[in-house]
Scaffold this active site. Structure first.
Site, PDB file in Angstrom:
ATOM      1  N   HIS A  99      39.528  36.532  44.719  1.00 21.48           N
ATOM      2  CA  HIS A  99      38.641  36.963  43.641  1.00 21.48           C
ATOM      3  C   HIS A  99      38.051  38.353  43.949  1.00 21.48           C
ATOM      4  O   HIS A  99      36.909  38.644  43.615  1.00 21.48           O
ATOM      5  CB  HIS A  99      37.518  35.935  43.456  1.00 21.48           C
ATOM      6  CG  HIS A  99      37.130  35.681  42.030  1.00 21.48           C
ATOM      7  ND1 HIS A  99      37.526  34.567  41.348  1.00 21.48           N
ATOM      8  CD2 HIS A  99      36.380  36.388  41.152  1.00 21.48           C
ATOM      9  CE1 HIS A  99      37.012  34.586  40.121  1.00 21.48           C
ATOM     10  NE2 HIS A  99      36.317  35.696  39.971  1.00 21.48           N
TER      11      HIS A  99
ATOM     12  N   SER B  19      40.507  37.670  30.607  1.00 19.14           N
ATOM     13  CA  SER B  19      39.556  36.730  31.205  1.00 19.14           C
ATOM     14  C   SER B  19      38.943  35.818  30.145  1.00 19.14           C
ATOM     15  O   SER B  19      38.659  36.252  29.023  1.00 19.14           O
ATOM     16  CB  SER B  19      38.435  37.513  31.902  1.00 19.14           C
ATOM     17  OG  SER B  19      37.352  36.649  32.213  1.00 19.14           O
TER      18      SER B  19
ATOM     19  N   TYR C  92      38.876  29.139  33.370  1.00 21.21           N
ATOM     20  CA  TYR C  92      38.235  28.356  34.436  1.00 21.21           C
ATOM     21  C   TYR C  92      38.227  26.900  34.016  1.00 21.21           C
ATOM     22  O   TYR C  92      38.364  26.571  32.830  1.00 21.21           O
ATOM     23  CB  TYR C  92      36.778  28.814  34.619  1.00 21.21           C
ATOM     24  CG  TYR C  92      36.625  30.175  35.247  1.00 21.21           C
ATOM     25  CD1 TYR C  92      36.855  30.366  36.604  1.00 21.21           C
ATOM     26  CD2 TYR C  92      36.213  31.270  34.493  1.00 21.21           C
ATOM     27  CE1 TYR C  92      36.692  31.605  37.190  1.00 21.21           C
ATOM     28  CE2 TYR C  92      36.045  32.522  35.071  1.00 21.21           C
ATOM     29  CZ  TYR C  92      36.285  32.680  36.421  1.00 21.21           C
ATOM     30  OH  TYR C  92      36.132  33.905  37.002  1.00 21.21           O
TER      31      TYR C  92
ATOM     32  N   LYS D  78      45.403  30.651  40.247  1.00 24.51           N
ATOM     33  CA  LYS D  78      44.878  31.887  40.854  1.00 24.51           C
ATOM     34  C   LYS D  78      43.761  31.537  41.833  1.00 24.51           C
ATOM     35  O   LYS D  78      42.820  30.818  41.470  1.00 24.51           O
ATOM     36  CB  LYS D  78      44.332  32.803  39.753  1.00 24.51           C
ATOM     37  CG  LYS D  78      43.657  34.079  40.246  1.00 24.51           C
ATOM     38  CD  LYS D  78      43.341  35.000  39.067  1.00 24.51           C
ATOM     39  CE  LYS D  78      42.704  36.300  39.506  1.00 24.51           C
ATOM     40  NZ  LYS D  78      41.282  36.196  39.777  1.00 24.51           N
TER      41      LYS D  78
ATOM     42  N   THR E 140      42.018  29.791  37.186  1.00 19.06           N
ATOM     43  CA  THR E 140      41.356  30.302  38.392  1.00 19.06           C
ATOM     44  C   THR E 140      40.626  29.156  39.079  1.00 19.06           C
ATOM     45  O   THR E 140      39.781  28.489  38.468  1.00 19.06           O
ATOM     46  CB  THR E 140      40.369  31.428  38.018  1.00 19.06           C
ATOM     47  OG1 THR E 140      41.129  32.487  37.428  1.00 19.06           O
ATOM     48  CG2 THR E 140      39.643  31.954  39.238  1.00 19.06           C
TER      49      THR E 140
END
Ligand SMILES: Cc1cc2nc3c(=O)[nH]c(=O)nc-3n(C[C@H](O)[C@H](O)[C@H](O)COP(=O)(O)O)c2cc1C
Length: 362
Positions: A258, A111, A134, A234, A160
């Site tokens: 999520h 992440s 992100y 994603k 994402t």
């Protein structure tokens, strides 16, 4: 973190022990979902409604769980989903998780909100070379983050797109969840984060503050063109968005809500998976996550057309209960269960897990 004298012997025992052993704040952060948790619960329920019809006596010679994806070979169709702040669960955080993944030769997606330094995690094992990011508020800053990951040795990016703002997570709010000072998104410290204003009575402040920093399809296409590595998107839930991902050159999609942490009332991922696979065809890599708790769940997702699955909370629980050993053991149990499911249903390879074997009660 206390290493337990005896490891749990089943997946359910991991989930149970993790739930009871965690602080209230961690339970709220890691195990809860947004709103009324309809989506969180729905993800698991969708698997509960699916049934597998076995096809015995088909011969199991040369059987294995091996699969290939984006030119890489995977020992099983199972990846660790990107999740934030592993150091809340274990002092070594993402490094411990990567060691556990390495022990099982299982791919780990790191992440952007990792609480351990990106190079240290990358060095912990070959298996952790996919990086999740992100949108960072602008093309330039997002590319800068992507390039940081590539410079650290990551081979694949996962963008994402389903969390432009944090979901309304009641349990976190009620538990007063705050990051302790020693845990932070260390790899983002050099980046100006997109400024998300706090929720106020004047809801338009939220909208006006965030909207200008959000990406659209053109921005995502630009990012894909700007990096030399595969980019997966994603957070896809609609067949048309999967088709759009394919058309702008995304290497694949991850069907995900999520883990029920963003839009409550989003559909269960398993429920939308078949229509997405039907739209983009069997050759385009469609991965999925959300609600996978057992090996039979992996089987069901694959039979419905997923190329591979990601798991979040099972790894949360393994890490919380027994650090890297727990992560490794949970992965092992999931894979063993998948193998048992394949043997019991007459599937020597993952290609043998076909749509007609799964009955969905929708
Ligand atoms: C505590 C927590 C933090 C998460 N953080 C991230 C994140 O930083 N980036 C991301 O793309 N997804 C994040 N996710 C979502 C997971 O990648 C994944 O989609 C989800 O956990 C899958 O559902 P499952 O937990 O039921 O397996 C997070 C999930 C959890 C539970």
């Amino acid at each position: 973190m206390r290493e337990p004298d005896q490891l749990p012997s089943t997946l359910n025992e991991y989930y149970q022990r993790a739930r009871t052993g965690m602080s209230e704040e961690n339970r709220a952060y890691f195990l809860s979902g947004a709103g009324n948790e309809e989506t969180l619960i729905g993800n698991e329920q969708a698997f509960g409604h699916a049934k597998i019809t076995p096809r015995p006596l088909r011969g199991m010679g040369g059987g294995s769980t091996e699969t290939s994806l984006l030119g890489q070979t995977f020992s099983s169709p199972l990846l660790i989903a990107p999740f934030a702040y592993h150091r809340l669960l274990h002092p070594s955080g993402e490094v411990a998780t990567a060691h556990g993944a390495e022990a099982q030769n299982t791919k780990m997606v790191l992440s952007a909100q990792s609480s351990a330094e990106i190079k240290q995690v990358r060095a912990a094992g070959n298996v952790c070379d996919w990086f999740q990011l992100y949108w960072m508020g602008s093309r330039e800053v997002t590319l800068e983050l992507a390039e940081m990951a590539l410079a650290a040795g990551f081979s694949t990016l996962v963008l994402t797109i389903d969390a432009p703002v944090q979901g309304v997570r009641d349990r976190e709010i009620e538990a007063g969840f705050r990051l302790p000072p020693e845990v932070s998104a260390v790899n983002l410290s050099g980046f100006a984060p997109p400024q998300f204003p706090a929720l106020t009575e004047d809801q338009s402040v939220v909208f006006d503050g965030i909207a200008p920093t959000l990406p659209d399809w053109d921005d995502v296409a630009w990012l894909i063109q700007s990096v030399q590595v595969p980019v997966l998107l994603k957070g896809i839930l609609h067949p048309d968005d999967a088709a759009k991902s394919l058309s702008i050159g995304a290497a694949g999609v991850i069907v995900s809500n999520h883990g029920g942490r963003v839009l409550d009332k989003a559909p269960a991922t398993l429920d939308v998976l078949p229509a997405i696979v039907a739209k983009v065809g069997p050759k385009y890599p469609v991965l999925m996550d959300g609600g996978i708790r057992r090996g039979v769940d992996i089987f069901v997702a694959l039979a419905l057309g997923a190329k591979a699955v990601l798991v979040g909370r099972p790894i949360v629980c393994g890490l919380a209960v027994a650090g890297e050993l727990g992560v490794s053991h949970v992965l092992r149990l999931l894979r063993d269960e998948l193998e048992v499911a394949m043997l019991l249903s007459g599937c020597a390879t993952l290609d043998d897990t076909t749509r007609d074997m799964v009955h969905l009660k929708l």
